[in-house]
Design a protein around this motif. Structure first.
Motif, mmCIF file in Angstrom:
data_model
loop_
_atom_site.group_PDB
_atom_site.id
_atom_site.type_symbol
_atom_site.label_atom_id
_atom_site.label_comp_id
_atom_site.label_asym_id
_atom_site.label_seq_id
_atom_site.Cartn_x
_atom_site.Cartn_y
_atom_site.Cartn_z
ATOM 1 N N GLY A 88 -39.699 -7.829 -11.971
ATOM 2 C CA GLY A 88 -38.761 -8.709 -11.290
ATOM 3 C C GLY A 88 -37.369 -8.720 -11.880
ATOM 4 N N GLY A 89 -37.089 -7.870 -12.864
ATOM 5 C CA GLY A 89 -35.798 -7.903 -13.545
ATOM 6 C C GLY A 89 -34.754 -6.939 -13.005
ATOM 7 N N GLY A 90 -35.096 -6.165 -11.977
ATOM 8 C CA GLY A 90 -34.168 -5.165 -11.472
ATOM 9 C C GLY A 90 -33.510 -5.551 -10.173
ATOM 10 N N VAL A 91 -32.433 -4.832 -9.882
ATOM 11 C CA VAL A 91 -31.727 -4.962 -8.601
ATOM 12 C C VAL A 91 -31.792 -3.593 -7.938
ATOM 13 N N LEU A 92 -32.243 -3.552 -6.704
ATOM 14 C CA LEU A 92 -32.295 -2.294 -5.955
ATOM 15 C C LEU A 92 -30.920 -2.062 -5.351
ATOM 16 N N ALA A 93 -30.177 -1.139 -5.952
ATOM 17 C CA ALA A 93 -28.794 -0.885 -5.545
ATOM 18 C C ALA A 93 -28.696 0.169 -4.448
ATOM 19 N N ARG A 94 -29.716 1.020 -4.333
ATOM 20 C CA ARG A 94 -29.655 2.116 -3.360
ATOM 21 C C ARG A 94 -31.076 2.525 -2.997
ATOM 22 N N PHE A 95 -31.307 2.748 -1.717
ATOM 23 C CA PHE A 95 -32.544 3.361 -1.245
ATOM 24 C C PHE A 95 -32.158 4.293 -0.116
ATOM 25 N N VAL A 96 -32.343 5.580 -0.341
ATOM 26 C CA VAL A 96 -31.918 6.598 0.618
ATOM 27 C C VAL A 96 -33.110 7.480 0.960
ATOM 28 N N ARG A 97 -33.368 7.578 2.260
ATOM 29 C CA ARG A 97 -34.408 8.474 2.763
ATOM 30 C C ARG A 97 -33.734 9.707 3.360
ATOM 31 N N PRO A 98 -34.389 10.849 3.336
ATOM 32 C CA PRO A 98 -33.785 12.043 3.924
ATOM 33 C C PRO A 98 -33.304 11.820 5.362
ATOM 34 N N ARG A 99 -34.056 11.073 6.143
ATOM 35 C CA ARG A 99 -33.661 10.839 7.545
ATOM 36 C C ARG A 99 -32.380 10.012 7.656
ATOM 37 N N ASP A 100 -32.035 9.261 6.600
ATOM 38 C CA ASP A 100 -30.776 8.518 6.587
ATOM 39 C C ASP A 100 -29.589 9.475 6.456
ATOM 40 N N LEU A 101 -29.829 10.631 5.865
ATOM 41 C CA LEU A 101 -28.780 11.617 5.623
ATOM 42 C C LEU A 101 -28.704 12.660 6.729
ATOM 43 N N ASP A 102 -29.849 12.950 7.349
ATOM 44 C CA ASP A 102 -29.934 13.943 8.412
ATOM 45 C C ASP A 102 -31.118 13.563 9.302
ATOM 46 N N PRO A 150 -48.517 6.685 -4.804
ATOM 47 C CA PRO A 150 -47.915 5.371 -4.578
ATOM 48 C C PRO A 150 -47.218 4.781 -5.800
ATOM 49 N N GLY A 151 -47.263 5.464 -6.931
ATOM 50 C CA GLY A 151 -46.711 4.909 -8.160
ATOM 51 C C GLY A 151 -45.243 4.545 -8.092
ATOM 52 N N LEU A 152 -44.413 5.433 -7.502
ATOM 53 C CA LEU A 152 -42.971 5.141 -7.444
ATOM 54 C C LEU A 152 -42.688 3.916 -6.581
ATOM 55 N N GLU A 153 -43.310 3.867 -5.407
ATOM 56 C CA GLU A 153 -43.117 2.712 -4.525
ATOM 57 C C GLU A 153 -43.572 1.433 -5.219
ATOM 58 N N ASP A 154 -44.735 1.488 -5.829
ATOM 59 C CA ASP A 154 -45.256 0.309 -6.523
ATOM 60 C C ASP A 154 -44.358 -0.104 -7.679
ATOM 61 N N LEU A 155 -43.737 0.869 -8.343
ATOM 62 C CA LEU A 155 -42.823 0.550 -9.443
ATOM 63 C C LEU A 155 -41.602 -0.218 -8.931
ATOM 64 N N VAL A 156 -41.041 0.216 -7.816
ATOM 65 C CA VAL A 156 -39.909 -0.522 -7.227
ATOM 66 C C VAL A 156 -40.338 -1.943 -6.912
ATOM 67 N N LEU A 157 -41.493 -2.083 -6.268
ATOM 68 C CA LEU A 157 -41.953 -3.418 -5.864
ATOM 69 C C LEU A 157 -42.280 -4.302 -7.063
ATOM 70 N N LEU A 158 -42.660 -3.691 -8.176
ATOM 71 C CA LEU A 158 -42.910 -4.434 -9.404
ATOM 72 C C LEU A 158 -41.610 -4.900 -10.053
ATOM 73 N N LEU A 159 -40.624 -4.007 -10.101
ATOM 74 C CA LEU A 159 -39.403 -4.282 -10.863
ATOM 75 C C LEU A 159 -38.339 -5.060 -10.099
ATOM 76 N N VAL A 160 -38.384 -5.029 -8.770
ATOM 77 C CA VAL A 160 -37.377 -5.707 -7.955
ATOM 78 C C VAL A 160 -38.013 -6.935 -7.310
ATOM 79 N N PRO A 161 -37.445 -8.117 -7.536
ATOM 80 C CA PRO A 161 -38.049 -9.324 -6.971
ATOM 81 C C PRO A 161 -37.987 -9.319 -5.444
ATOM 82 N N ASP A 162 -38.973 -9.948 -4.841
ATOM 83 C CA ASP A 162 -39.056 -10.042 -3.383
ATOM 84 C C ASP A 162 -38.209 -11.227 -2.915
#
Length: 180
Positions: free
Chosen positions: A158-172, A111-123
């Protein structure tokens, strides 16, 4: 401006008889997803000044597939601290990055990567990409965060902007849940 791209390893074998979790390889769907994500990165013009990755077998194999799809290999820095790391540990690793690196790819685990996004990108209510990450950061997914800083050490919660989130199912769609 600093760009941090997070890549979760692709789908791995659970029915394999490897003695350690660290040694689990990708399954066939995971290998396809890694190549597909690599092709997406190539088509999107994504490039990285540095790659830091967990040395777990499933991450190594994911990056091999991504490089195949991307059309060029990269030489990661293998760092055992990424293996099953918390968001706080991952954030520390990012902050240690040399300031001449403008674009960093960090490949690892949940869960570290997901938690990192949620930490760095404000809700924020209007941030649907963050909502998608909060719902689930599936295997072989890619999140790109941007920071208006000159030094990696200045990245903060809270200092980041999530510019892209791509899941494999979004591509295929064949790479979606329940599809083999």
């Amino acid at each position: 401006m600093k760009t941090l791209t997070l890549l979760r390893h692709a789908k791995s074998q659970w029915d394999d008889t490897v003695p350690r979790d660290f040694d689990r390889p990708l399954n066939a769907k995971g290998a396809r997803a890694a190549r597909t994500v690599g092709r997406h990165m190539r088509e999107a013009g994504m490039a990285f000044d540095r790659v830091i990755a967990s040395p777990a077998v499933r991450v190594v194999q994911t990056l091999d597939g991504v490089w195949d799809g991307l059309g060029r290999p990269m030489t990661p820095v293998w760092d055992k601290r990424i293996y099953l790391a918390s968001a706080a540990t991952l954030c520390d690793l990012v902050r240690e990055t040399a300031d001449d690196v403008g674009s960093l790819l960090l490949a690892g685990h949940n869960p570290g990567l997901e938690d990192l996004v949620l930490l760095l990108v404000p809700d924020r209510p209007e941030d649907r990409l963050r909502d998608d990450v909060e719902e689930k950061f599936p295997t072989a997914s890619l999140a790109e965060l941007q920071f208006a800083v000159d030094r990696w050490a200045d990245i903060d919660a809270g200092g980041g902007v999530l510019a892209r989130f791509v899941r494999p199912r979004d591509l295929d769609p064949a790479l979606g849940p329940g599809r083999e």
